[in-house]
Motif scaffolding. Structure first.
Motif, PDB file in Angstrom:
ATOM      1  N   ARG A   1      -3.192  -1.238  -7.599  1.00 56.47           N
ATOM      2  CA  ARG A   1      -2.510  -0.475  -6.550  1.00 56.47           C
ATOM      3  C   ARG A   1      -3.492  -0.121  -5.441  1.00 56.47           C
ATOM      4  N   ALA A   2      -2.944   0.040  -4.252  1.00 54.71           N
ATOM      5  CA  ALA A   2      -3.715   0.542  -3.122  1.00 54.71           C
ATOM      6  C   ALA A   2      -3.016   1.795  -2.625  1.00 54.71           C
ATOM      7  N   LEU A   3      -3.804   2.821  -2.361  1.00 55.92           N
ATOM      8  CA  LEU A   3      -3.264   4.106  -1.911  1.00 55.92           C
ATOM      9  C   LEU A   3      -3.955   4.515  -0.624  1.00 55.92           C
TER      10      LEU A   3
ATOM     11  N   MET B   1       0.849  -1.179   0.000  1.00 56.41           N
ATOM     12  CA  MET B   1       0.000   0.000   0.000  1.00 56.41           C
ATOM     13  C   MET B   1       0.889   1.234   0.000  1.00 56.41           C
ATOM     14  N   ILE B   2       0.542   2.180  -0.845  1.00 56.82           N
ATOM     15  CA  ILE B   2       1.279   3.435  -0.944  1.00 56.82           C
ATOM     16  C   ILE B   2       0.636   4.443   0.004  1.00 56.82           C
TER      17      ILE B   2
ATOM     18  N   THR C   1      -3.428   2.660 -13.640  1.00 63.13           N
ATOM     19  CA  THR C   1      -3.146   2.203 -12.279  1.00 63.13           C
ATOM     20  C   THR C   1      -4.004   0.999 -11.928  1.00 63.13           C
TER      21      THR C   1
ATOM     22  N   GLU D   1      -8.414   1.745  -3.666  1.00 63.08           N
ATOM     23  CA  GLU D   1      -7.923   0.508  -4.283  1.00 63.08           C
ATOM     24  C   GLU D   1      -8.282   0.571  -5.764  1.00 63.08           C
TER      25      GLU D   1
ATOM     26  N   ASP E   1      -7.951  -1.686  -9.263  1.00 70.62           N
ATOM     27  CA  ASP E   1      -7.635  -3.047  -9.680  1.00 70.62           C
ATOM     28  C   ASP E   1      -8.597  -3.479 -10.770  1.00 70.62           C
TER      29      ASP E   1
END
Length: 170
Positions: free
Chosen positions: A19-21, A1-2, A14, A49, A51
């Motif tokens: 990706r998870a932010l 996770m960013i 993305t 999230e 995806d």
């Protein structure tokens, strides 16, 4: 996770890589929400999230948590409004893709340009706000007139009392 939210993000690309932010966004950066707030101080906690699901649909799912200060429409005093929003947006390029989108998602039309995350967050916050914010009970609202104001107005002589006296003289 960013643990950082960029200002702009290519949502479609993305979501392709997944990706998870996580991060915070200042209330002052949500331009369209500001006129509805009593206070522009504070931040919202954002979790996103991006995806693809098993059907290949690219999506943006997330949550927004924080507290807003709105104006109670009954007493016109500040009202603390806890905000807890979850959303699931299907990323689409065209109207046709929008029509084919599963009922699990609300459509989000994306272009080739990176999207401003503050705009996406603003849209979700605006959808979550009540039409007429009110304190949960009348007892929490300040009464429109204080007891002193009511007593003072009842002691004041009627402006028509002079007319009554004139009428009695005739």
């Amino acid at each position: 996770m960013i643990n950082h939210l960029p200002d702009r993000l290519d949502l479609y690309a993305t979501a392709e890589v997944g990706r998870a932010l996580r991060g915070r966004i200042k209330l002052a950066s949500l331009d369209r929400v500001l006129p509805l707030l009593e206070s522009h101080e504070g931040e919202l906690e954002i979790v996103l999230e991006l995806d693809r699901d098993k059907d290949g649909t690219r999506y943006l799912a997330g949550s927004i948590q924080g507290s807003l200060v709105l104006q109670c429409q009954r007493c016109l005093e500040p009202l603390d409004y806890p905000l807890e929003v979850t959303f699931r947006l299907g990323l689409v390029h065209t109207q046709e893709e929008m029509q084919r989108l599963s009922d699990l998602y609300e459509p989000l039309l994306v272009s080739g340009e990176p999207a401003k995350l503050a705009e996406v967050i603003t849209d979700e916050v605006m959808l979550a706000l009540p039409i007429a914010p009110l304190h949960s009970g009348v007892s929490k609202c300040r009464p429109p007139m204080t007891a002193q104001q009511t007593a003072a107005s009842s002691q004041r002589e009627s402006p028509f009392a002079v007319l009554v006296q004139l009428k009695q003289k005739q």
